[in-house]
Design a protein around this motif. Structure first.
Motif, PDB file in Angstrom:
ATOM      1  N   ARG A 192      16.942  -2.355 -72.326  1.00 35.86           N
ATOM      2  CA  ARG A 192      15.806  -2.889 -72.593  1.00 35.86           C
ATOM      3  C   ARG A 192      15.471  -2.270 -74.213  1.00 35.86           C
ATOM      4  N   GLU A 193      15.798  -1.047 -74.397  1.00 36.30           N
ATOM      5  CA  GLU A 193      15.483  -0.512 -75.658  1.00 36.30           C
ATOM      6  C   GLU A 193      16.222  -0.866 -76.838  1.00 36.30           C
ATOM      7  N   PHE A 194      17.614  -1.283 -76.337  1.00 33.91           N
ATOM      8  CA  PHE A 194      18.403  -1.823 -77.180  1.00 33.91           C
ATOM      9  C   PHE A 194      18.206  -3.227 -77.551  1.00 33.91           C
ATOM     10  N   ASN A 195      17.709  -4.098 -76.793  1.00 31.29           N
ATOM     11  CA  ASN A 195      17.413  -5.304 -76.786  1.00 31.29           C
ATOM     12  C   ASN A 195      16.130  -5.475 -77.505  1.00 31.29           C
ATOM     13  N   GLU A 196      15.241  -4.644 -77.399  1.00 28.84           N
ATOM     14  CA  GLU A 196      13.979  -4.658 -78.306  1.00 28.84           C
ATOM     15  C   GLU A 196      14.565  -4.493 -79.871  1.00 28.84           C
ATOM     16  N   ARG A 197      15.194  -3.486 -80.227  1.00 27.94           N
ATOM     17  CA  ARG A 197      15.692  -3.220 -81.610  1.00 27.94           C
ATOM     18  C   ARG A 197      16.375  -4.452 -81.891  1.00 27.94           C
ATOM     19  N   PHE A 198      17.652  -5.040 -81.069  1.00 28.29           N
ATOM     20  CA  PHE A 198      18.234  -6.119 -81.526  1.00 28.29           C
ATOM     21  C   PHE A 198      17.399  -7.152 -81.811  1.00 28.29           C
ATOM     22  N   ASN A 256      14.277  -7.493 -82.813  1.00 31.70           N
ATOM     23  CA  ASN A 256      13.721  -7.228 -84.259  1.00 31.70           C
ATOM     24  C   ASN A 256      14.658  -7.568 -85.208  1.00 31.70           C
ATOM     25  N   ALA A 257      15.947  -7.228 -85.157  1.00 36.37           N
ATOM     26  CA  ALA A 257      17.043  -7.713 -86.148  1.00 36.37           C
ATOM     27  C   ALA A 257      17.152  -9.188 -86.488  1.00 36.37           C
TER      28      ALA A 257
END
Length: 181
Positions: A160-166, A168-169
């Motif tokens: 989930r943390e990765f998906n949120e950063r992803f 946003n990009a």
């Protein structure tokens, strides 16, 4: 009082749902097996009932965490989805689905797929914040499924943390307006 003493405990069987469907020609892909998207819809429907039974509140699908296809399901076979809550957070629930196929002419049954989904019990005016009951496995299979919950949960949090950063990009520009490389 500790949180675990305040929270109710429900057995897995209390959220168990079993749905069986005949696989018809309209359900098939070009390989003449059950279309994966149709199976995903059946899984989400079945799992959502388990989540609602466990929380006795309004729930939404937060994620389909895994779906492992193990054996194709053919036309004129049946597909049986069995689901139950296999782990809980404060307002979230992991639901396990076991997908069985059956050749209706021979009676041979087979494990076609397994799946884990996450549901969240949402706040309502009538109920306020929901804290879902803890879950207690009672069968050997339930114990096996539930014992892996914490590791799966930790993996979901990292994802989930990765998906949120992803997210946003990712560009929100219309594809026809994007630069061509």
């Amino acid at each position: 009082m500790t949180e675990s003493k305040e929270r109710k405990i429900k057995r897995c069987i209390e959220s168990r749902v079993v749905q069986t469907h005949r696989v018809l020609p309209s359900d098939l892909n070009h390989h003449q097996t059950l279309f994966g998207g149709n199976l995903m819809s059946l899984i989400d429907n079945t799992a959502s009932i388990s989540a609602a039974r466990h929380s006795r509140g309004v729930t939404v699908t937060a994620s389909m965490d895994s779906l492992d296809f193990l054996h194709p399901i053919y036309s004129n076979h049946s597909v049986c989805i069995e689901s139950y809550v296999s782990g809980v957070g404060k307002s979230s629930m992991e639901v396990f689905c076991k997908i069985m196929g059956e050749d209706l002419m021979t009676g041979k049954r087979y494990l076609a797929a397994t799946s884990f989904s996450t549901f969240v019990s949402t706040k309502t005016k009538e109920q306020g914040d929901i804290i879902v009951p803890l879950v207690e496995p009672t069968t050997e299979e339930e114990c096996l499924v539930c014992e892996g919950y914490q590791k799966r949960r930790e993996k979901r949090i990292i994802n989930r943390e990765f998906n949120e950063r992803f997210a946003n990009a990712i560009s929100y520009a219309a594809p026809w307006e994007a630069e061509v490389f």
